[in-house]
Every structure is written in C-alpha cells, then in structure tokens.
Scaffold this active site. Structure first.
Site, PDB file in Angstrom:
ATOM      1  N   LYS A  22     -17.549   0.348  -7.943  1.00  0.00           N
ATOM      2  CA  LYS A  22     -18.288   0.453  -6.695  1.00  0.00           C
ATOM      3  C   LYS A  22     -19.571   0.896  -6.156  1.00  0.00           C
ATOM      4  CE  LYS A  22     -17.786   4.660  -4.064  1.00  0.00           C
ATOM      5  NZ  LYS A  22     -18.451   4.991  -3.253  1.00  0.00           N
ATOM      6  N   ASN A  23     -20.347   1.730  -7.085  1.00  0.00           N
ATOM      7  CA  ASN A  23     -21.450   2.433  -7.033  1.00  0.00           C
ATOM      8  C   ASN A  23     -21.865   1.347  -7.226  1.00  0.00           C
ATOM      9  OD1 ASN A  23     -20.877   4.304  -5.532  1.00  0.00           O
ATOM     10  ND2 ASN A  23     -20.268   5.925  -6.917  1.00  0.00           N
ATOM     11  N   ARG A  92     -23.326   4.249   2.486  1.00  0.00           N
ATOM     12  CA  ARG A  92     -24.822   5.896   2.306  1.00  0.00           C
ATOM     13  C   ARG A  92     -25.578   4.543   1.485  1.00  0.00           C
ATOM     14  NH1 ARG A  92     -28.440  10.485   1.845  1.00  0.00           N
ATOM     15  NH2 ARG A  92     -28.913  10.130  -0.307  1.00  0.00           N
ATOM     16  N   CYS A 116     -19.692   9.012   2.919  1.00  0.00           N
ATOM     17  CA  CYS A 116     -18.683  10.599   3.126  1.00  0.00           C
ATOM     18  C   CYS A 116     -19.688  11.713   3.415  1.00  0.00           C
ATOM     19  CB  CYS A 116     -18.110  10.192   1.753  1.00  0.00           C
ATOM     20  SG  CYS A 116     -16.906   9.159   1.639  1.00  0.00           S
ATOM     21  N   ARG A 121     -26.695  15.539   2.211  1.00  0.00           N
ATOM     22  CA  ARG A 121     -27.517  14.562   1.809  1.00  0.00           C
ATOM     23  C   ARG A 121     -28.749  13.490   2.240  1.00  0.00           C
ATOM     24  NH1 ARG A 121     -22.580  10.309   0.850  1.00  0.00           N
ATOM     25  NH2 ARG A 121     -22.722   9.987  -1.199  1.00  0.00           N
ATOM     26  N   PRO A 122     -30.025  14.528   2.094  1.00  0.00           N
ATOM     27  CA  PRO A 122     -30.742  13.959   2.898  1.00  0.00           C
ATOM     28  C   PRO A 122     -31.216  13.347   2.158  1.00  0.00           C
ATOM     29  CG  PRO A 122     -31.716  15.971   1.078  1.00  0.00           C
ATOM     30  CD  PRO A 122     -29.971  15.705   1.347  1.00  0.00           C
ATOM     31  N   ASP A 124     -35.304  12.105   1.582  1.00  0.00           N
ATOM     32  CA  ASP A 124     -36.488  12.609   1.004  1.00  0.00           C
ATOM     33  C   ASP A 124     -36.823  12.494   0.380  1.00  0.00           C
ATOM     34  OD1 ASP A 124     -34.672  14.511   0.397  1.00  0.00           O
ATOM     35  OD2 ASP A 124     -36.238  15.968   0.021  1.00  0.00           O
ATOM     36  N   ASP A 304     -17.512  13.560  -8.611  1.00  0.00           N
ATOM     37  CA  ASP A 304     -16.702  12.461  -8.199  1.00  0.00           C
ATOM     38  C   ASP A 304     -15.531  12.914  -8.386  1.00  0.00           C
ATOM     39  OD1 ASP A 304     -18.691  10.855  -6.736  1.00  0.00           O
ATOM     40  OD2 ASP A 304     -19.330  10.777  -8.881  1.00  0.00           O
ATOM     41  N   ARG A 396     -12.363   2.608   0.267  1.00  0.00           N
ATOM     42  CA  ARG A 396     -13.675   3.171   0.437  1.00  0.00           C
ATOM     43  C   ARG A 396     -14.008   2.393  -1.274  1.00  0.00           C
ATOM     44  NH1 ARG A 396     -17.875   6.555   4.075  1.00  0.00           N
ATOM     45  NH2 ARG A 396     -18.535   4.935   2.691  1.00  0.00           N
TER      46      ARG A 396
HETATM   47  N1  EPU Z   1     -30.627  14.495  -2.616  1.00  0.00           N
HETATM   48  C1  EPU Z   1     -31.718  14.933  -1.719  1.00  0.00           C
HETATM   49  N2  EPU Z   1     -33.067  14.251  -1.279  1.00  0.00           N
HETATM   50  C2  EPU Z   1     -32.096  12.968  -1.471  1.00  0.00           C
HETATM   51  C3  EPU Z   1     -31.170  12.351  -2.252  1.00  0.00           C
HETATM   52  C4  EPU Z   1     -30.294  13.068  -2.837  1.00  0.00           C
HETATM   53  O1  EPU Z   1     -31.704  15.980  -1.711  1.00  0.00           O
HETATM   54  O2  EPU Z   1     -33.700  12.519  -1.416  1.00  0.00           O
HETATM   55  C5  EPU Z   1     -29.855  14.816  -2.928  1.00  0.00           C
HETATM   56  C6  EPU Z   1     -28.421  15.294  -2.275  1.00  0.00           C
HETATM   57  O3  EPU Z   1     -28.216  15.938  -1.479  1.00  0.00           O
HETATM   58  C7  EPU Z   1     -27.398  15.690  -3.474  1.00  0.00           C
HETATM   59  C8  EPU Z   1     -27.972  15.815  -4.557  1.00  0.00           C
HETATM   60  O4  EPU Z   1     -29.079  14.948  -4.468  1.00  0.00           O
HETATM   61  O5  EPU Z   1     -27.613  17.060  -3.470  1.00  0.00           O
HETATM   62  C9  EPU Z   1     -27.731  13.869  -5.608  1.00  0.00           C
HETATM   63  O6  EPU Z   1     -27.518  12.579  -4.637  1.00  0.00           O
HETATM   64  P1  EPU Z   1     -27.359  11.217  -5.069  1.00  0.00           P
HETATM   65  O7  EPU Z   1     -29.042  11.256  -5.224  1.00  0.00           O
HETATM   66  O8  EPU Z   1     -27.946  11.575  -6.994  1.00  0.00           O
HETATM   67  O9  EPU Z   1     -26.425  10.880  -4.827  1.00  0.00           O
HETATM   68  P2  EPU Z   1     -26.276   9.497  -3.760  1.00  0.00           P
HETATM   69  O10 EPU Z   1     -27.360   8.245  -4.707  1.00  0.00           O
HETATM   70  O11 EPU Z   1     -26.255   9.837  -2.496  1.00  0.00           O
HETATM   71  C10 EPU Z   1     -24.124   8.428  -5.421  1.00  0.00           C
HETATM   72  C11 EPU Z   1     -22.611   8.183  -5.760  1.00  0.00           C
HETATM   73  C12 EPU Z   1     -22.070   9.094  -5.143  1.00  0.00           C
HETATM   74  C13 EPU Z   1     -22.256  10.123  -6.649  1.00  0.00           C
HETATM   75  C14 EPU Z   1     -23.269  10.403  -6.757  1.00  0.00           C
HETATM   76  C15 EPU Z   1     -23.571  11.686  -7.720  1.00  0.00           C
HETATM   77  C16 EPU Z   1     -22.942   5.724  -4.464  1.00  0.00           C
HETATM   78  C17 EPU Z   1     -22.570   4.915  -2.992  1.00  0.00           C
HETATM   79  N3  EPU Z   1     -22.670   6.449  -4.194  1.00  0.00           N
HETATM   80  O12 EPU Z   1     -24.293   9.336  -4.491  1.00  0.00           O
HETATM   81  O13 EPU Z   1     -20.460   8.903  -5.348  1.00  0.00           O
HETATM   82  O14 EPU Z   1     -21.285  11.525  -5.980  1.00  0.00           O
HETATM   83  O15 EPU Z   1     -24.177   9.185  -6.526  1.00  0.00           O
HETATM   84  O16 EPU Z   1     -23.374  10.903  -9.029  1.00  0.00           O
HETATM   85  O17 EPU Z   1     -24.341   5.217  -5.680  1.00  0.00           O
HETATM   86  C18 EPU Z   1     -18.368   8.667  -4.614  1.00  0.00           C
HETATM   87  O18 EPU Z   1     -18.307   7.801  -5.476  1.00  0.00           O
HETATM   88  O19 EPU Z   1     -18.022   9.128  -4.275  1.00  0.00           O
HETATM   89  C19 EPU Z   1     -19.463   8.865  -3.698  1.00  0.00           C
HETATM   90  C20 EPU Z   1     -19.845   9.523  -3.019  1.00  0.00           C
END
Ligand code: EPU
Length: 428
Positions: A22-23, A92, A116, A121-122, A124, A304, A396
């Site tokens: 999925k991701n 997201r 989710c 989940r900012p 920035d 995850d 999802r």
């Molecule tokens: N973060 C920031 N600022 C940003 C982006 C991220 O502070 O601009 C923080 C997040 O708040 C978090 C950390 O950095 O504390 C890691 O977040 P990341 O950006 O790595 O996560 P993501 O890309 O939003 C993806 C997966 C998630 C998975 C995470 C970690 C997708 C669609 N989602 O999320 O998957 O948990 O990487 O590996 O690819 C799931 O599949 O259930 C899921 C939530």
C-alpha cells in the site's frame, strides 16, 4: 457499515502470498503525475486508500483504468483540478501530489491532508523542502496554495528521516533544474521502490536507501511498466497472527530482510523463524516470553507493527515494554485490548504489558488501520467470539483480510453491523 466476527482459539496454519505494498503504491501514485506517457502499474493492492488515490488523480486530469490488480494510467494532460475535500482529507498521501503538480504545471491547490489519527503528523519538512526547491506555499483557509516559476535543485536536510517527506521531495526534484540532495533521508524500502519506479520512467536518482539521495533533474519522464513489490506490513501482520495463535504460517513473495526487526524480536520471544530467498515461516511455542520493543525509523522496529505486536505480547509470559517513538498517539488499540482481558498500562509513550493467560472475545472498535489489525490478531487468539467494529479502517490497508485469515484456518466473517452485537454474551 460492516463488522468482522471472529471465533477465536484456532491455530493458524498454512501458506499465503500477500498483495502489493500500500505505502509503495501510494507514493508511486503521487509521482505518476510526473510522467507524460502511458504507465502500467502491476500488483497494486485493491485497498480503500489506493482507490481514493486513483480518484484524486482523475481530478487532476489523469486517465485511470483498473484491469485486475493492474492500473493503466495516462497523465499526459495534467491540469489544476478541484478535488473533493473529504477525499483529500481521508488519506495522508494526497498531500504528496503537491510537488508533482508544481513540477508539471507550476501551481497546485490542495486541502490540508488527513490520514489515520495517530499523532499530530505535521508537514513542515515537506513545506520547507518545497520552498528550498523554489516554490511558494501558503496555507489559506485549510488549503495549501502553491506556485513556482520553475523548481530548481537544492540542498535539503530533513530534521528527521521522514518517509513521506523523502518520497515527496525526491519526486518534486525529478523535473527540477539542476541537482538536489536530500540529507538524513529515510531509508524505508518504499523510498527505494519509489526511486526505482522514477528511474524506470527516466529520472536520475542515486543513493535511495541511504541517508543521502541525489537527484539530477531531467526535462521529462516517459511512461512505462512497473511492478509494486508485495506488502511487508501485511506480511508481518499475518506472521504475527500465526504466532499469537501458536500456529505455523508461511508468507511467500517477500524480501525477508525487510522483516528483520520484527522477526528478530519474535525469535527473542521464543518463536521459531525460518526464512529462504523470498519466504518466511513463523511457528510459535504455546507461550512466548515477554520482550522490550522500541519503534524506530527503518531498519528499526516499524511503528506500523507496534500495535499488532502489542496484541501478541498480551499473552506472553512476564512483562513486556513497548515504546512508541514515532507517533505520539498510536495507542488506540490499548483500551480495546484491555477490554478483551489484556493487562496493559500506558506510561508516557510506553505500553507496559503484563502477560495474561487468556484473552476473551469482546465487542471492540478499531481506531485506526493498524489498531484494527491488532484487534483482529487478538481476537484470533481469544476465547470465544469477538466483534470488530470500524472495519473501514482495516480496509484502508488490508485486502480481503477475512479471506486471507480464513485460508489459514481462522473462523472470521464480515457481517452487516446490525446483525452482530453483544447478544452472544451470557450475563450469567
Ligand atoms: N514528521 C514531521 N514533519 C513532517 C513529516 C513527518 O514532524 O513534515 C514526523 C511525523 O509526525 C512522525 C515522523 O516524522 O512523527 C515520521 O513520519 P513519516 O513522515 O516518516 O511518516 P509518513 O510518511 O506520514 C509513512 C507511512 C506510515 C508509516 C510511516 C513510518 C504512508 C502512506 N504512510 O507515513 O504508514 O507509519 O511512514 O514508517 O506511507 C500505515 O501504513 O499504517 C502508516 C501509518
């Protein structure tokens, strides 16, 4: 609305394949907007999030056709579309369309993203990176409005190796003028897959899978064919389901290295893990031992798998400690597991799990995708019947979860919510 009804207590035994990731698919389905020719993606999981994402692509002018688990896409004519706000907010990765839209047409307007509810989940890192690449982004009444006179290569340092920011900024830089480097990049397998996809389409990306990624801008991406690899998170979930039921489950068609953290922790708890070139078999003793876990960016223990692993540890002997360091509110499973008889106490960002002899079936609610998976796993091992509500969260990211678990011997069925309730409980 539907629920899952699970009759627990049967060891899961057998061999399965899992669908595409999925991701990885969601990251590719953002950057596909960079391509100007027909593209075919194979092995795309038919889960709710990929369906939403393909609908969003249509708002921006993409032609999309599902043929089985293959997606035929044509993004030759990308335009500034007005997308459905609810749809954007539901996932997201809708936000990761911003960079490719800027690269293709110089502007984009998108509602702020959702996904989710597992933490703040900012975005920035994404915004700072896009600005360094030469975009101006403003948040106006809940919408991000972005424009650029042309993206230019830049040096970007991420304060944390965010998977999403790495994927988004890598894609945004592909058509930029000059060279971009992303330092402290995420090394998640899905980042490598995205780079492979983009390079197949004509991009010049080096270093994906390391902390420094270099992207040399190219004028145009063509279309092409690409196969999405199988989903490491669905694979991990089903292996944990085998472990909690004391069964023996084999998942085929996966890269065992991507499961190393979860499998080594299962070994530490006393499970037997065998692996070959593209398969893993887990068999667990009657009772695992309690262990300590701390979630970390890849190759650390994946956030995850934290929630499904908590379910497994509810029945382990002694005390386990599970610390969640990535998402501050990825805890929705805890209250529901306690409802099933688990003994979990939350202290700061750690779940202290005192193993119990037995879980009991109950009516429980998923609060997010992996919490839903965790509840299914617990219900498979619990004595009696469980009803899992809010199945839309599970849908999802898990394709036909009841079909897969049934094929391993589970008693699980999907029912309209009105036909299932707590009537099975005898107050005596
Ligand atoms: N973060 C920031 N600022 C940003 C982006 C991220 O502070 O601009 C923080 C997040 O708040 C978090 C950390 O950095 O504390 C890691 O977040 P990341 O950006 O790595 O996560 P993501 O890309 O939003 C993806 C997966 C998630 C998975 C995470 C970690 C997708 C669609 N989602 O999320 O998957 O948990 O990487 O590996 O690819 C799931 O599949 O259930 C899921 C939530």
């Amino acid at each position: 609305m539907t629920v899952l009804r699970i009759q627990g207590g049967r060891p899961l035994v057998g061999e399965i394949d899992v669908p595409g990731s999925k991701n990885a698919a969601l990251a590719i389905l953002s950057s596909v907007l960079l391509t100007s020719g027909p593209t075919v993606l194979h092995n795309v999981p038919k889960v709710a999030d990929t369906r939403v994402k393909t609908r969003l692509l249509e708002f921006f002018g993409a032609k999309v056709e599902w043929r089985g688990d293959s997606l035929h896409l044509d993004c030759s004519d990308v335009r500034l579309g007005h997308c459905d706000e609810e749809m954007v907010r539901s996932i997201r990765t809708s936000f990761y369309l911003l960079g490719p839209l800027l690269a293709r047409i110089g502007r984009a307007v998108l509602p702020a993203p959702g996904g989710c509810k597992i933490g703040a989940r900012p975005v920035d890192f994404h915004l700072r990176g896009l600005e360094l690449l030469g975009a101006e982004v403003n948040l106006v009444a809940g919408y991000y409005a972005a424009r650029t006179k042309g993206l230019k290569g830049a040096e970007i340092y991420l304060d944390f190796p965010s998977a999403g920011a790495t994927q988004h900024l890598m894609a945004a830089a592909v058509l930029a003028d000059g060279v971009t480097t992303i330092q402290n990049a995420a090394v998640e397998p899905e980042c490598i897959v995205l780079a492979e996809f983009l390079n197949r389409m004509g991009a010049r990306i080096e270093g994906a899978g390391t902390g420094t990624i270099t992207i040399t801008g190219v004028a145009r991406l063509e279309g092409g064919e690409f196969r999405v690899p199988n989903d490491r998170l669905q694979a991990g979930t089903y292996l944990l389901a085998g472990a909690i039921t004391g069964g023996k489950v084999t998942v085929r068609g996966i890269v065992p290295d991507t499961q190393a953290a979860v499998m080594n922790k299962l070994r530490e708890g006393g499970a037997s893990v065998e692996e070959g070139h593209d398969w893993i078999t887990v068999s667990a003793p009657e009772r695992l031992k309690g262990i300590r876990i701390k979630t970390m960016p890849y190759p650390g223990f994946p956030t995850d798998m934290q929630q499904p692993m908590c379910s497994v540890l509810t029945l382990a002997e002694g005390t386990s400690v599970v610390e969640e360091t990535i998402y501050e509110s990825r805890i929705g499973h805890i209250q529901e597991l306690n409802r099933m008889g688990a003994n979990i106490r939350l202290e700061g960002r750690s779940a202290l799990i005192q193993g119990v002899d037995q879980l009991h079936g109950a009516v429980v609610e998923s609060s997010d995708l992996r919490a839903g998976a965790a509840l299914c796993i617990a219900a498979l091992a619990a004595e009696g019947e469980s009803i899992i509500k809010n199945v839309h969260f599970i849908d999802r990211g898990y394709e036909d979860i009841e079909g897969v678990l049934s094929s391993l011997g589970a008693s699980i069925e999907r029912l309209p919510s009105e036909t299932a309730g707590a009537s099975h409980i005898d107050p005596a």
